[in-house]
Design a protein around this motif. Structure first.
Motif, PDB file in Angstrom:
ATOM      1  N   LEU A 180       7.102   7.540  -4.883  1.00 56.76           N
ATOM      2  CA  LEU A 180       6.470   6.626  -3.924  1.00 56.76           C
ATOM      3  C   LEU A 180       6.879   5.185  -4.236  1.00 56.76           C
ATOM      4  O   LEU A 180       6.054   4.324  -4.570  1.00 56.76           O
ATOM      5  CB  LEU A 180       4.954   6.787  -3.957  1.00 56.76           C
ATOM      6  N   LEU A 202      -2.582   1.142  -5.247  1.00 55.38           N
ATOM      7  CA  LEU A 202      -2.969   2.466  -5.729  1.00 55.38           C
ATOM      8  C   LEU A 202      -4.390   2.383  -6.275  1.00 55.38           C
ATOM      9  O   LEU A 202      -4.657   1.655  -7.232  1.00 55.38           O
ATOM     10  CB  LEU A 202      -2.024   2.958  -6.819  1.00 55.38           C
ATOM     11  N   LEU A 205       5.079   1.951  -2.840  1.00 54.83           N
ATOM     12  CA  LEU A 205       3.639   1.803  -3.032  1.00 54.83           C
ATOM     13  C   LEU A 205       3.280   0.400  -3.522  1.00 54.83           C
ATOM     14  O   LEU A 205       3.832  -0.091  -4.503  1.00 54.83           O
ATOM     15  CB  LEU A 205       3.141   2.847  -4.031  1.00 54.83           C
TER      16      LEU A 205
END
Length: 336
Positions: free
Chosen positions: A248, A254, A251
């Motif tokens: 990912l 998070l 990203l």
């Protein structure tokens, strides 16, 4: 108080009528007037947007169905039940409507909106809707669908919504992620506060934001192919291991707070990570932490690690500031 509001409405109606000759692109905002009906309201024929949010309406004025220029219509936060909204299924004069909002009323089923062939936004959140039955009749032009805070138990009748970009089904009774495979343009998926145990994105790869907060997940496996993902919210689950995150690479946010994590792992490749929420877990030590977050050392600006055993480490904040030279916030402490 209501009489004063009505006088204000009349005055605004008069001003609107005077402006109508010069401007057909009209907006009428009657938010929070506590109106029980619309008998005293004059609707300009050129009206394109009508906002009836936060009133006391239990019926819908039939004159609205004659506003042939109308593009946006909101009945948010009223007292409308199923029978009261049935007439809209016959309002052919406003079939070009693009945005229709019934958020926060008393509906128990999806209204029939099949005649609205240009619908882009449809909001029936905060009602008492039991299923998505009827969504199959919603136009395939739809880009945003909001059905949060209802009693829905199954994801269904979504397959024709190829242009859908935002799907909000949070705070329902969903147990399974399913029937998403044809939603190839989906950008945001909000499924927080359900009863989901397993991640299944049905092959979606273009999605950018996912929320599965407050579900029953014990694993975060299942996001590996979502390479466009920018924001991932997984707080308040039962996840014990960070995994499936290394791919990912886009990203930025998070959130895995309030889980059962004991170590930080599988995020060393994430060079775009800006916000990392790890608070309320069981991370014992900061040993090896710098290596675990190697990719985001320069980019990270916010980190939450409080309510972990590691947060009691002497000079905890100082250590984190050395690891992340551009950090702006550690837990509740904001740096100038």
């Amino acid at each position: 108080m209501e009489n004063e509001s009505m006088e204000q409405v009349k005055l605004e109606n008069q001003e609107t009528s005077e402006a109508e000759e010069d401007n057909t692109d009209l907006v009428l905002d009657l938010t929070s007037y506590q109106l029980h009906d619309l008998q005293e309201i004059d609707f300009p024929s050129g009206l394109i947007e009508l906002d009836l949010t936060a009133n006391r309406l239990s019926t819908i004025d039939s004159r609205i169905g004659l506003l042939s220029h109308l593009k946006k219509l909101s009945f948010r936060q009223n007292l409308l039940e199923d029978a009261a909204v049935e007439p809209i299924s016959q309002w052919n004069e406003i079939s070009q409507l693009q945005e229709l909002v019934f958020r926060d009323n008393k509906l128990t089923k999806i209204p029939d909106v099949s005649i609205y062939k240009s619908l882009v936004v449809f909001d029936v959140s905060f009602n008492e809707i039991l299923s998505l039955t009827g969504i199959s009749n919603v136009s395939s032009t739809l880009k945003e669908l909001y059905v949060s805070k209802n009693e829905v138990t199954k994801m269904e009748e979504l397959s024709h919504l190829h242009d859908l970009q935002i799907l909000e089904l949070g705070s329902n009774r969903l147990r399974v992620m399913e029937n998403l495979d044809t939603l190839t343009n989906l950008q945001e998926l909000w499924l927080g506060r359900n009863r989901i145990k397993t991640v299944n994105l049905c092959g979606l790869k273009c999605i950018k934001k996912i929320s599965l907060q407050s579900n029953r997940l014990t694993s975060m496996a299942g996001f590996q192919e979502c390479v466009a993902l920018e924001e991932l919210y997984l707080s308040h689950n039962g996840i014990s291991k960070m995994e499936g995150l290394s791919t990912l690479v886009n990203l930025r946010v998070l959130d895995v707070s309030s889980n059962k994590l004991t170590t930080v792992e599988d995020i060393e490749n994430l060079t775009k990570l800006e916000d990392l929420w790890l608070n309320d877990n069981q991370v014992a030590s900061l040993e090896g932490f710098e290596l675990a977050v190697a990719g985001s050392k320069e980019k990270l600006t916010t980190i939450y690690l409080e309510h972990n055993p590691c947060a009691t480490t002497p000079n905890y904040s100082t250590i984190l500031r050395k690891i992340f030279p551009n950090v702006e916030q550690i837990d509740s402490e904001i740096f100038s």
